[in-house]
Scaffold this active site. Structure first.
Site, PDB file in Angstrom:
ATOM      1  N   HIS A   3       1.294  -0.158 -14.195  1.00 35.93           N
ATOM      2  CA  HIS A   3       0.732   0.153 -12.874  1.00 35.93           C
ATOM      3  C   HIS A   3      -0.131  -1.007 -12.382  1.00 35.93           C
ATOM      4  O   HIS A   3       0.009  -1.463 -11.240  1.00 35.93           O
ATOM      5  CB  HIS A   3      -0.096   1.436 -12.983  1.00 35.93           C
ATOM      6  CG  HIS A   3      -0.946   1.736 -11.796  1.00 35.93           C
ATOM      7  ND1 HIS A   3      -0.663   2.735 -10.885  1.00 35.93           N
ATOM      8  CD2 HIS A   3      -2.115   1.175 -11.360  1.00 35.93           C
ATOM      9  CE1 HIS A   3      -1.594   2.753  -9.956  1.00 35.93           C
ATOM     10  NE2 HIS A   3      -2.496   1.824 -10.219  1.00 35.93           N
ATOM     11  N   GLU A   4      -1.010  -1.509 -13.232  1.00 39.09           N
ATOM     12  CA  GLU A   4      -1.914  -2.580 -12.818  1.00 39.09           C
ATOM     13  C   GLU A   4      -1.169  -3.889 -12.569  1.00 39.09           C
ATOM     14  O   GLU A   4      -1.485  -4.627 -11.638  1.00 39.09           O
ATOM     15  CB  GLU A   4      -3.005  -2.779 -13.875  1.00 39.09           C
ATOM     16  CG  GLU A   4      -3.935  -1.580 -14.047  1.00 39.09           C
ATOM     17  CD  GLU A   4      -4.628  -1.180 -12.751  1.00 39.09           C
ATOM     18  OE1 GLU A   4      -4.808  -2.039 -11.866  1.00 39.09           O
ATOM     19  OE2 GLU A   4      -4.973   0.001 -12.611  1.00 39.09           O
ATOM     20  N   HIS A  60       0.247  -4.098  -9.118  1.00 35.70           N
ATOM     21  CA  HIS A  60      -0.694  -4.539  -8.083  1.00 35.70           C
ATOM     22  C   HIS A  60      -0.688  -6.058  -7.966  1.00 35.70           C
ATOM     23  O   HIS A  60      -0.719  -6.615  -6.859  1.00 35.70           O
ATOM     24  CB  HIS A  60      -2.110  -4.077  -8.428  1.00 35.70           C
ATOM     25  CG  HIS A  60      -2.366  -2.624  -8.161  1.00 35.70           C
ATOM     26  ND1 HIS A  60      -2.009  -2.009  -6.984  1.00 35.70           N
ATOM     27  CD2 HIS A  60      -2.980  -1.670  -8.918  1.00 35.70           C
ATOM     28  CE1 HIS A  60      -2.369  -0.737  -7.022  1.00 35.70           C
ATOM     29  NE2 HIS A  60      -2.955  -0.504  -8.183  1.00 35.70           N
ATOM     30  N   GLU A  68      -1.704   2.612  -4.249  1.00 42.06           N
ATOM     31  CA  GLU A  68      -1.760   3.299  -5.541  1.00 42.06           C
ATOM     32  C   GLU A  68      -0.466   4.064  -5.809  1.00 42.06           C
ATOM     33  O   GLU A  68       0.061   4.059  -6.931  1.00 42.06           O
ATOM     34  CB  GLU A  68      -2.963   4.248  -5.584  1.00 42.06           C
ATOM     35  CG  GLU A  68      -4.312   3.555  -5.603  1.00 42.06           C
ATOM     36  CD  GLU A  68      -4.487   2.621  -6.786  1.00 42.06           C
ATOM     37  OE1 GLU A  68      -3.910   2.898  -7.862  1.00 42.06           O
ATOM     38  OE2 GLU A  68      -5.185   1.608  -6.650  1.00 42.06           O
TER      39      GLU A  68
END
Length: 322
Positions: free
Chosen positions: A147-148, A151, A227
């Site tokens: 997930h990070e 980004h 997100e």
């Protein structure tokens, strides 16, 4: 978006472009409004100062975004020898995603969370807390790290950092206007005459508050979508949406038990965390930096259906065994 193996999200690209355009227009309106309001008394000098200061803040935040975020969390960069398992997971994910490896850091706090920051994939950092390392399984941690990294790959960390600059400039102006009010400021006496009797500090205060409010809601709208995009992209990369769903459920539940004092110390980083460091939010729909846990789990369930995998994934059901 950087060319990686993370799925492309045209919706995120369009939203980032639109938000940056609107905030740029807002910043121009701020400067022009101040030039008009203060031109008679200050020759437009106030607008120039605010404009230069805003651009300076944006550049400084952009260039130092990774270091500033790590310092804010009192995080320490760790080597592969110090954190071999963490580095190993990040190495595998970066190879899978075909992207540069970010700096790796650990923040020594019991609050379970993680964030990524940096001005580009080649100048980025990924930070996890000791609290999240202690609570998640290896597969759940992999989901969080994917997930990070999403980004970073989508460069939305950079956009969020720059997007905050209009609000920061407006905040600086608001404080300056408040000082002017306290000390009876407003430039020369004839300034009141040239603005129909309205003091310059009051005009500046109103303009800055409007700019700050619009900037606040635009960045919140972008933050919530980014997100959801990172959840989806990370789940497709690992092919394990149930792992990320389990991680989000655990993190949200654990954050609710963290003392309010500890949460307040990290709230400035909320927009960058995988889950916001808040409990008992109000006005959630308008002011939250993140979508609701229910919305995130619903999206991950759809990803699981697309992949043809059961959502339980061998993990405890949400709300059980946490």
């Amino acid at each position: 978006m950087a060319r990686t193996r993370f799925i492309n999200d045209r919706g995120l690209t369009a939203r980032m472009t639109l938000v940056m355009f609107l905030l740029g227009a807002l910043f121009v309106a701020l400067v022009v409004g101040l030039a008009y309001a203060g031109g008679a008394a200050f020759g437009g000098g106030v607008a120039v100062v605010i404009g230069v200061a805003g651009i300076g803040v944006a550049w400084w935040q952009w260039y130092n975004s990774d270091s500033l975020a790590l310092k804010a969390m009192r995080a320490r960069e760790v080597s592969p020898q110090e954190a071999p398992e963490l580095h190993g997971v990040i190495d595998r994910l970066c190879t899978l995603a075909d992207m540069p490896k970010p700096r790796v850091a650990i923040a020594y706090t019991d609050m379970p969370n993680a964030f990524a920051t940096g001005r580009s994939p080649n100048h980025s950092a990924l930070c996890v807390t000791t609290g999240i390392l202690d609570r998640l399984t290896a597969e759940e941690m992999e989901g969080v790290l994917a997930h990070e990294l999403s980004h970073v790959a989508h460069r939305d960390v950079l956009v969020m950092t720059l997007a905050a600059s209009a609000g920061i400039a407006a905040g600086m102006l608001t404080r300056g206007a408040q000082y002017g009010m306290m000390f009876g400021g407003g430039g020369r006496r004839d300034n009141n005459d040239n603005n129909n009797g309205i003091p310059f500090w009051l005009i500046a205060l109103v303009i800055s508050l409007v700019v700050y409010a619009v900037s606040f809601f635009l960045t919140r709208l972008l933050s919530r979508y980014r997100e959801l995009c990172a959840d989806r992209s990370g789940a497709f990369l690992t092919q394990k949406p149930s792992a990320l769903a389990s991680a989000l459920t655990k993190i949200s539940g654990e954050i609710a038990s963290i003392p309010s004092k500890d949460l307040r110390e990290t709230q400035a980083m909320n927009a960058f965390f995988i889950a916001p460091a808040v409990s008992g939010m109000t006005l959630r729909t308008l002011t939250s930096t993140h979508p609701s846990l229910e919305q995130r789990l619903e999206q991950l369930a759809k990803v699981s259906a697309e992949l043809g995998k059961p959502m339980d994934g061998g993990f405890p059901a949400p709300g059980l065994g946490l």
